[in-house]
Design a protein around this motif. Sequence first.
Motif, PDB file in Angstrom:
ATOM      1  N   ARG A 164       9.896 -15.617  78.955  1.00 19.80           N
ATOM      2  CA  ARG A 164       9.378 -14.189  79.278  1.00 19.80           C
ATOM      3  C   ARG A 164       9.473 -13.540  77.860  1.00 19.80           C
ATOM      4  N   ILE A 165       8.382 -12.502  77.551  1.00 16.32           N
ATOM      5  CA  ILE A 165       8.587 -11.705  76.414  1.00 16.32           C
ATOM      6  C   ILE A 165       8.198 -10.435  77.062  1.00 16.32           C
ATOM      7  N   ILE A 166       9.057  -9.501  76.483  1.00 16.02           N
ATOM      8  CA  ILE A 166       9.152  -8.020  76.992  1.00 16.02           C
ATOM      9  C   ILE A 166       8.948  -7.196  75.718  1.00 16.02           C
ATOM     10  N   ILE A 167       7.782  -6.404  75.583  1.00 15.74           N
ATOM     11  CA  ILE A 167       7.455  -5.543  74.401  1.00 15.74           C
ATOM     12  C   ILE A 167       8.092  -4.269  74.578  1.00 15.74           C
ATOM     13  N   ASN A 168       9.127  -3.940  73.804  1.00 23.54           N
ATOM     14  CA  ASN A 168       9.828  -2.905  73.811  1.00 23.54           C
ATOM     15  C   ASN A 168       9.330  -1.702  73.361  1.00 23.54           C
ATOM     16  N   GLU A 169       8.097  -1.144  73.881  1.00 27.56           N
ATOM     17  CA  GLU A 169       7.412   0.252  73.045  1.00 27.56           C
ATOM     18  C   GLU A 169       7.800   1.266  73.936  1.00 27.56           C
ATOM     19  N   ASP A 170       7.917   1.255  75.178  1.00 30.18           N
ATOM     20  CA  ASP A 170       8.548   2.290  76.134  1.00 30.18           C
ATOM     21  C   ASP A 170       9.765   1.770  76.937  1.00 30.18           C
ATOM     22  N   LEU A 171      10.890   2.207  76.545  1.00 34.83           N
ATOM     23  CA  LEU A 171      12.254   1.837  77.071  1.00 34.83           C
ATOM     24  C   LEU A 171      12.516   1.632  78.610  1.00 34.83           C
ATOM     25  N   THR A 172      12.049   2.976  79.145  1.00 34.28           N
ATOM     26  CA  THR A 172      11.899   2.955  80.723  1.00 34.28           C
ATOM     27  C   THR A 172      10.928   1.617  81.009  1.00 34.28           C
ATOM     28  N   LYS A 173       9.875   1.198  80.677  1.00 36.86           N
ATOM     29  CA  LYS A 173       8.972   0.241  80.878  1.00 36.86           C
ATOM     30  C   LYS A 173       9.623  -1.011  80.699  1.00 36.86           C
ATOM     31  N   ALA A 174      10.405  -1.209  79.701  1.00 32.60           N
ATOM     32  CA  ALA A 174      11.099  -2.239  79.353  1.00 32.60           C
ATOM     33  C   ALA A 174      12.126  -2.548  80.172  1.00 32.60           C
ATOM     34  N   PHE A 175      12.971  -1.413  80.658  1.00 32.52           N
ATOM     35  CA  PHE A 175      13.919  -1.637  81.669  1.00 32.52           C
ATOM     36  C   PHE A 175      13.458  -2.457  83.073  1.00 32.52           C
ATOM     37  N   GLU A 176      12.327  -1.635  83.494  1.00 34.74           N
ATOM     38  CA  GLU A 176      11.701  -2.245  84.787  1.00 34.74           C
ATOM     39  C   GLU A 176      11.505  -3.463  84.634  1.00 34.74           C
ATOM     40  N   LYS A 177      10.733  -3.839  83.698  1.00 37.64           N
ATOM     41  CA  LYS A 177      10.256  -5.432  83.488  1.00 37.64           C
ATOM     42  C   LYS A 177      11.438  -6.386  83.405  1.00 37.64           C
ATOM     43  N   ALA A 178      12.340  -5.929  82.760  1.00 37.71           N
ATOM     44  CA  ALA A 178      13.583  -6.765  82.561  1.00 37.71           C
ATOM     45  C   ALA A 178      14.411  -7.131  83.902  1.00 37.71           C
ATOM     46  N   GLU A 179      14.552  -6.102  84.320  1.00 39.67           N
ATOM     47  CA  GLU A 179      14.875  -6.154  86.043  1.00 39.67           C
ATOM     48  C   GLU A 179      14.159  -6.916  86.925  1.00 39.67           C
ATOM     49  N   GLN A 180      12.570  -6.759  86.791  1.00 36.83           N
ATOM     50  CA  GLN A 180      12.095  -7.373  87.835  1.00 36.83           C
ATOM     51  C   GLN A 180      12.098  -9.016  87.166  1.00 36.83           C
ATOM     52  N   CYS A 181      12.212  -9.467  86.371  1.00 34.38           N
ATOM     53  CA  CYS A 181      12.122 -10.818  85.894  1.00 34.38           C
ATOM     54  C   CYS A 181      13.661 -11.312  86.093  1.00 34.38           C
ATOM     55  N   ILE A 182      14.564 -10.499  86.226  1.00 37.46           N
ATOM     56  CA  ILE A 182      15.823 -11.192  86.398  1.00 37.46           C
ATOM     57  C   ILE A 182      15.992 -11.398  87.868  1.00 37.46           C
ATOM     58  N   ARG A 183      15.421 -10.362  88.716  1.00 34.47           N
ATOM     59  CA  ARG A 183      15.627 -10.420  90.113  1.00 34.47           C
ATOM     60  C   ARG A 183      15.007 -11.696  90.744  1.00 34.47           C
ATOM     61  N   GLU A 184      13.475 -11.912  90.147  1.00 36.24           N
ATOM     62  CA  GLU A 184      13.057 -13.119  90.674  1.00 36.24           C
ATOM     63  C   GLU A 184      13.598 -14.193  90.168  1.00 36.24           C
ATOM     64  N   PHE A 185      14.080 -14.147  89.141  1.00 32.19           N
ATOM     65  CA  PHE A 185      14.820 -15.645  88.602  1.00 32.19           C
ATOM     66  C   PHE A 185      16.176 -15.914  89.576  1.00 32.19           C
TER      67      PHE A 185
END
Length: 189
Positions: A164-185
């Motif tokens: 997975r690649i997370i572009i960290n432009e907006d930290l709140t959105k990066a947090f959300e994407k990271a949490e989502q991909c970890i929960r799925e994994f």
Amino acid sequence: MLGKLIIFSAPSGAGKTTIVRHLLEQDLNLEFSISATSRGMRHTETNGKDYYFLTPEEFRSKIDNDEFLEWEEVYAGTYYGTLKSEVDRIRTNGQNVIFDVDVVGGCNIKKFYGDEALAVFVQPPSVDELRNRLVSRCTDAPEVIEKRVAKAAYELTFANQFDRIIINEDLTKAFEKAEQCIREFIAAK
């Protein structure tokens, strides 16, 4: 049951450490894999919490004794690595291991563990933004920052080797994407 492995890698200053710290505060059964390094301790760091700080001689001795899952001489005389004992300790306790490692280290861990590991690449919006972040930290001299920026440009070429690649432009959105991909994994069997 052995815990799973979640690898976060990025060029220095992309935000991986901030994201990993956020994830550790969530209900994800994560424990941080503390890396070892031979670099000096920064004023904000604690031995055994941020890193295991070793002398270059101690680090090379552990290399010779095959005590590392992965290691790299990132800069001349400056080593970073993941101790096998640290990963085994966390996994046998049934917790998921989260790594905050450089790009080469992340690729090596993923290669070793395969589908047991999720490899996430945190990408800055641009190299210029990365330079600005490094400068604003006030932890490194200008020549060190330029060395890190040059290395980052090279490390960005590794992004396609990660799950997975997370572009960290907006930290709140990066947090959300990271949490989502970890929960799925973690939920996947």
